[in-house]
Enzyme design. Structure first.
Site, PDB file in Angstrom:
ATOM      1  N   GLN A  13       0.818  -1.212   0.000  1.00 61.11           N
ATOM      2  CA  GLN A  13       0.000   0.000   0.000  1.00 61.11           C
ATOM      3  C   GLN A  13       0.853   1.265   0.000  1.00 61.11           C
ATOM      4  O   GLN A  13       0.595   2.199  -0.761  1.00 61.11           O
ATOM      5  CB  GLN A  13      -0.914   0.000   1.231  1.00 61.11           C
ATOM      6  CG  GLN A  13      -1.922  -1.140   1.283  1.00 61.11           C
ATOM      7  CD  GLN A  13      -3.175  -0.854   0.474  1.00 61.11           C
ATOM      8  OE1 GLN A  13      -3.102  -0.351  -0.641  1.00 61.11           O
ATOM      9  NE2 GLN A  13      -4.324  -1.159   1.037  1.00 61.11           N
ATOM     10  N   ARG A  83       1.438  -3.773  10.690  1.00 65.01           N
ATOM     11  CA  ARG A  83       0.814  -4.141  11.967  1.00 65.01           C
ATOM     12  C   ARG A  83      -0.622  -4.600  11.768  1.00 65.01           C
ATOM     13  O   ARG A  83      -1.296  -4.201  10.831  1.00 65.01           O
ATOM     14  CB  ARG A  83       0.803  -2.932  12.909  1.00 65.01           C
ATOM     15  CG  ARG A  83       2.107  -2.671  13.580  1.00 65.01           C
ATOM     16  CD  ARG A  83       1.912  -1.759  14.773  1.00 65.01           C
ATOM     17  NE  ARG A  83       1.639  -0.385  14.399  1.00 65.01           N
ATOM     18  CZ  ARG A  83       1.267   0.551  15.261  1.00 65.01           C
ATOM     19  NH1 ARG A  83       1.099   0.246  16.534  1.00 65.01           N
ATOM     20  NH2 ARG A  83       1.057   1.788  14.861  1.00 65.01           N
ATOM     21  N   ARG A 152       0.708  14.414  12.402  1.00 69.49           N
ATOM     22  CA  ARG A 152      -0.455  13.991  13.187  1.00 69.49           C
ATOM     23  C   ARG A 152      -0.704  14.957  14.342  1.00 69.49           C
ATOM     24  O   ARG A 152      -1.847  15.351  14.607  1.00 69.49           O
ATOM     25  CB  ARG A 152      -0.227  12.569  13.700  1.00 69.49           C
ATOM     26  CG  ARG A 152      -0.343  11.519  12.605  1.00 69.49           C
ATOM     27  CD  ARG A 152       0.187  10.160  13.026  1.00 69.49           C
ATOM     28  NE  ARG A 152      -0.210   9.116  12.067  1.00 69.49           N
ATOM     29  CZ  ARG A 152       0.345   7.920  11.990  1.00 69.49           C
ATOM     30  NH1 ARG A 152       1.341   7.602  12.818  1.00 69.49           N
ATOM     31  NH2 ARG A 152      -0.081   7.030  11.102  1.00 69.49           N
ATOM     32  N   HIS A 176      10.069   6.229  17.228  1.00 68.70           N
ATOM     33  CA  HIS A 176       8.770   6.125  16.560  1.00 68.70           C
ATOM     34  C   HIS A 176       7.950   5.066  17.285  1.00 68.70           C
ATOM     35  O   HIS A 176       7.788   3.937  16.833  1.00 68.70           O
ATOM     36  CB  HIS A 176       8.983   5.727  15.101  1.00 68.70           C
ATOM     37  CG  HIS A 176       7.730   5.753  14.272  1.00 68.70           C
ATOM     38  ND1 HIS A 176       6.829   6.794  14.295  1.00 68.70           N
ATOM     39  CD2 HIS A 176       7.244   4.855  13.375  1.00 68.70           C
ATOM     40  CE1 HIS A 176       5.848   6.533  13.450  1.00 68.70           C
ATOM     41  NE2 HIS A 176       6.071   5.363  12.884  1.00 68.70           N
TER      42      HIS A 176
END
EC number: 1.1.1.37
Length: 317
Positions: A13, A83, A152, A176
């Site tokens: 993706q 994940r 974010r 991270h």
């Protein structure tokens, strides 16, 4: 003048969005590598066929051979398992370490002069492993994390204050993961401290702090929030956009100041580890690490984040 060349390792993706963004911005010719036959070829053909619609001119190629990445100026690595709900980034370390080892060997053999941007999780460990195996100079191997984490944080601030996200300036430091360090003290809207705006909005310092603490917590868990909603994968639009911003700064020598997972040699009191810090990215990769004073609370959070990175890197077999 010859076009630049960008290689994407991983046709999932993130890889697909990376290819589309690189083409739309005409950063150069793009080659996508994946071990699955037909996958990178199909994705690149799909993107190439809308060049006349989107108005870009570049060569796009999908491949199953590392030889096709030869001559690349920038290599962006996304290969690895994503994940699933309930997993932390660190849960991926064993399987993705094996994948990264193979990827880094392919890059070393075929693109020895490239800059490498790693996206694969767990990021701090994967970029460390990639540099170790390639043996490339530290300034040429970096990780994408801080640009996304900061984006974010900016988004949540903009939503809370009802302002354009374009006018929000905010940054995260550290690893991270759940111990990243969103810098509240430096968050601003066109130069106005965010905490001051929150205090004016709520007319209550305690409430303002409560709201900010909630945004910090959401920033730290933002990747997991996306994973929980998707149920079948992890974020891909936002990591791709963030990595492209880094690649563009290097390819065009823009010297953008971007939060980057970079190798530290004493900066911020850290020596010998990759950690997220503000860097100047230009034609030489990491050209400067912008160090500044942290207050006691920020330093404590940074120390905790760095400790988590050290533990993660130490767990690699």
């Amino acid at each position: 003048m010859a076009r630049k060349k960008i290689a994407l390792i991983g046709g999932g993706q993130i890889g697909g969005v990376l290819a589309q963004l690189a083409a739309l911005r005409e950063l150069g010719d793009v080659v996508m590598f994946d071990i699955v036959e037909g996958l990178p070829q199909g994705k690149m053909l799909d993107i190439a066929e809308v060049g006349s619609v989107d108005g870009f001119d570049c060569n796009l190629k999908g491949t199953n051979s590392y030889e096709d990445i030869k001559g690349s100026d920038v290599v962006i690595v996304t290969a690895g398992l994503p994940r699933k709900p309930g997993m932390s980034r660190d849960d991926l370390i064993e399987v993705n370490s094996k994948i990264m080892t193979s990827v880094a060997e392919g890059i070393k053999a075929n693109a020895p002069n490239a800059f490498v941007i790693v996206i694969s999780n767990p990021l701090d460990a994967m970029v460390t492993l990639c540099q170790k195996i390639t043996g490339f100079p530290y300034n040429r191997v970096i990780g994408q994390a801080g640009v996304l984490d900061s984006a974010r944080f900016k988004t949540f601030i903009a939503w809370e204050l009802g302002v354009s996200v374009k006018d929000v300036n905010a940054m995260t430091l550290g690893g991270h993961g759940d111990d990243m360090v969103p810098l509240v003290r430096y968050a601003s809207v066109n130069g106005i401290p965010v905490m001051e705006l929150l205090e004016r909005k709520y007319k209550d310092k305690a409430k303002a702090k409560e709201v900010m603490d909630a945004m910090v917590k959401r920033t730290r868990g933002a990747g997991g929030e996306v994973v929980a909603l998707l149920k079948t994968g992890s974020a891909f639009y936002s990591p791709a956009s963030s990595a492209i911003q880094m690649a563009e700064s290097i390819l065009k020598d823009q010297k953008r100041v971007l939060p980057t997972c970079a190798y530290l040699n004493g900066e911020f009191g850290v020596k010998g580890f990759y950690v997220g810090v503000p860097c100047v990215l230009g034609e030489n990769g990491v050209e400067q690490i912008l160090e500044f004073e942290l207050d006691a609370e920020e330093q404590a959070m940074m120390d905790k984040s760095v400790a988590a990175v050290k533990e993660l890197v130490g767990s690699m077999k």
